[in-house]
Design a protein around this motif. Structure first.
Motif, PDB file in Angstrom:
ATOM      1  N   ARG A 243       6.599  -4.990  12.816  1.00  0.00           N
ATOM      2  CA  ARG A 243       6.386  -5.502  11.467  1.00  0.00           C
ATOM      3  C   ARG A 243       5.332  -6.608  11.459  1.00  0.00           C
ATOM      4  NH1 ARG A 243      11.477  -7.747   9.426  1.00  0.00           N
ATOM      5  NH2 ARG A 243      10.721  -9.790  10.060  1.00  0.00           N
TER       6      ARG A 243
ATOM      7  N   ARG B 205       1.945  -5.022  11.759  1.00  0.00           N
ATOM      8  CA  ARG B 205       1.570  -4.416  10.472  1.00  0.00           C
ATOM      9  C   ARG B 205       1.063  -5.468   9.494  1.00  0.00           C
ATOM     10  NH1 ARG B 205       6.840  -0.452  10.019  1.00  0.00           N
ATOM     11  NH2 ARG B 205       5.860   1.479  10.766  1.00  0.00           N
ATOM     12  N   GLU B 206       1.700  -6.628   9.486  1.00  0.00           N
ATOM     13  CA  GLU B 206       1.276  -7.687   8.570  1.00  0.00           C
ATOM     14  C   GLU B 206      -0.139  -8.159   8.873  1.00  0.00           C
ATOM     15  OE1 GLU B 206       4.339 -10.559   9.075  1.00  0.00           O
ATOM     16  OE2 GLU B 206       5.755  -9.543   7.730  1.00  0.00           O
TER      17      GLU B 206
ATOM     18  N   GLU C 130      -2.529  -4.005   8.584  1.00  0.00           N
ATOM     19  CA  GLU C 130      -2.428  -3.051   7.475  1.00  0.00           C
ATOM     20  C   GLU C 130      -2.915  -3.685   6.172  1.00  0.00           C
ATOM     21  OE1 GLU C 130      -1.603   0.038   7.810  1.00  0.00           O
ATOM     22  OE2 GLU C 130      -0.282   0.227   9.557  1.00  0.00           O
ATOM     23  N   GLU C 131      -3.542  -2.891   5.327  1.00  0.00           N
ATOM     24  CA  GLU C 131      -3.900  -3.373   3.999  1.00  0.00           C
ATOM     25  C   GLU C 131      -2.642  -3.645   3.185  1.00  0.00           C
ATOM     26  OE1 GLU C 131      -6.593  -0.745   2.073  1.00  0.00           O
ATOM     27  OE2 GLU C 131      -8.208  -1.048   3.537  1.00  0.00           O
ATOM     28  N   ASP C 132      -1.655  -2.773   3.302  1.00  0.00           N
ATOM     29  CA  ASP C 132      -0.365  -2.956   2.642  1.00  0.00           C
ATOM     30  C   ASP C 132       0.720  -2.694   3.683  1.00  0.00           C
ATOM     31  OD1 ASP C 132       1.944  -2.996   1.169  1.00  0.00           O
ATOM     32  OD2 ASP C 132       1.290  -1.551  -0.339  1.00  0.00           O
ATOM     33  N   PRO C 133       1.292  -3.763   4.281  1.00  0.00           N
ATOM     34  CA  PRO C 133       2.303  -3.576   5.331  1.00  0.00           C
ATOM     35  C   PRO C 133       3.515  -2.766   4.881  1.00  0.00           C
ATOM     36  CG  PRO C 133       1.548  -5.851   5.264  1.00  0.00           C
ATOM     37  CD  PRO C 133       0.992  -5.177   4.044  1.00  0.00           C
TER      38      PRO C 133
ATOM     39  N   LYS D  27       3.315  -0.140   3.023  1.00  0.00           N
ATOM     40  CA  LYS D  27       2.891   1.261   3.041  1.00  0.00           C
ATOM     41  C   LYS D  27       1.873   1.444   4.171  1.00  0.00           C
ATOM     42  CE  LYS D  27       3.544   1.736  -1.966  1.00  0.00           C
ATOM     43  NZ  LYS D  27       2.888   2.019  -3.265  1.00  0.00           N
ATOM     44  N   PRO D  28       2.336   1.353   5.404  1.00  0.00           N
ATOM     45  CA  PRO D  28       1.412   1.351   6.546  1.00  0.00           C
ATOM     46  C   PRO D  28       0.683   2.687   6.704  1.00  0.00           C
ATOM     47  CG  PRO D  28       3.686   1.546   7.292  1.00  0.00           C
ATOM     48  CD  PRO D  28       3.748   1.258   5.829  1.00  0.00           C
ATOM     49  N   LYS D  29      -0.592   2.582   7.050  1.00  0.00           N
ATOM     50  CA  LYS D  29      -1.403   3.764   7.311  1.00  0.00           C
ATOM     51  C   LYS D  29      -1.726   3.910   8.796  1.00  0.00           C
ATOM     52  CE  LYS D  29      -3.552   3.881   2.732  1.00  0.00           C
ATOM     53  NZ  LYS D  29      -4.842   3.848   1.973  1.00  0.00           N
ATOM     54  N   TYR D  30      -1.749   2.778   9.516  1.00  0.00           N
ATOM     55  CA  TYR D  30      -2.011   2.838  10.950  1.00  0.00           C
ATOM     56  C   TYR D  30      -0.730   3.153  11.738  1.00  0.00           C
ATOM     57  CZ  TYR D  30      -6.718   0.737  10.587  1.00  0.00           C
ATOM     58  OH  TYR D  30      -8.035   0.485  10.316  1.00  0.00           O
TER      59      TYR D  30
ATOM     60  N   VAL E  93       2.889   4.271  11.689  1.00  0.00           N
ATOM     61  CA  VAL E  93       3.897   4.927  10.857  1.00  0.00           C
ATOM     62  C   VAL E  93       5.160   5.153  11.683  1.00  0.00           C
ATOM     63  CG1 VAL E  93       2.178   6.021   9.401  1.00  0.00           C
ATOM     64  CG2 VAL E  93       3.040   7.243  11.396  1.00  0.00           C
TER      65      VAL E  93
END
Length: 241
Positions: free
Chosen positions: A203, A206-207, A210-213, A215-218, A220
């Motif tokens: 987490r 991701r913060e 990710e552009e939006d932690p 809704k992760p794109k990298y 998953v």
């Protein structure tokens, strides 16, 4: 002077017994019993790893961890009788590498300390040894093994050494399922680490990336199995996949 392990715990008998046990197995260890003693010790000495209690006679281990993190990236393992999820999440979010509940087995704790020391020792090699042609670069996110940093949009991410190693392992093994057991074996080098510790570190990564932690794109999640790092196309800079 340099020590393998510094114990910060106001339970003097337990701290001394743990220190004596570690020294018997050639893990050079010293114990202090308060935050002020720890601060004084670290002014003149170094430790490769810190075992830190939360409840101290003169303050909170959380505050000590935050202060240490301002200048040092030494691994910090919290040791505490407090066993709520909130305490564990706070400990990991402020820079702790793991959380060990009291009462603990001296043998299990020693094993965890040894693998942590080995993990950090392995990651401290020469810069030329750390360079890796597999380093990820998609134009937005770049992994720099030489300097051991992740860079997003030109800005360096705030990751601990452990978090960088976790992200690096994921990018090296991108676009496939990476099981939790695989991460425990190859990032933590042990099976003593729990899912909660892994989830918190993921987490935090991701913060940072990710552009939006939410809704992760990298990174998953593969339910009940582990994670996948999904590589992104670099149409602007011809980055690696």
């Amino acid at each position: 002077m340099r020590y393998d392990c510094l114990i910060i715990d106001d339970e003097k008998l337990l701290a001394d017994n743990t220190s004596e046990y570690f020294n018997m197995f050639d893990v050079k260890t010293v114990a202090v019993y308060s935050g002020s003693e720890a601060e004084a010790f670290l002014k003149d000495n170094q430790a490769s790893l810190i075992l830190l209690d939360i409840n101290l006679s003169d303050g909170s281990g959380f505050a000590i961890c935050k202060k240490i993190r301002e200048t040092m990236d030494v691994p910090i393992l919290f040791i505490s009788a407090r066993n709520t999820d909130d305490d564990k999440i706070i400990a990991l979010n402020i820079g702790g590498d793991d959380y060990v509940e009291k009462p603990y087995s001296l043998g299990v704790l020693l094993a965890k300390v040894k693998v942590t020391l080995k993990r950090y020792g392995d990651s401290a090699g020469n810069a030329s040894d750390r360079a890796d042609e597999r380093d990820y670069d998609d134009g937005r996110l770049r992994i720099d093994s030489v300097n051991r940093v992740a860079i997003v949009g030109g800005n360096e991410c705030k990751l601990t050494s452990l978090e960088f190693k976790l992200l690096k392992y994921m990018t090296d093994n991108r676009d496939r399922l990476i099981t939790k057991a695989e991460l425990f074996d190859n990032v933590w080098n042990d099976r003593f680490t729990g899912d909660g510790t892994l989830n918190v570190h993921v987490r935090k990564i991701r913060e940072e990336i990710e552009e939006d932690p939410q809704k992760p794109k990298y990174i998953v999640t593969v339910w009940k199995e582990g994670y996948k790092f999904i590589s992104a196309s670099d149409t602007a800079a011809g980055g690696k996949k």
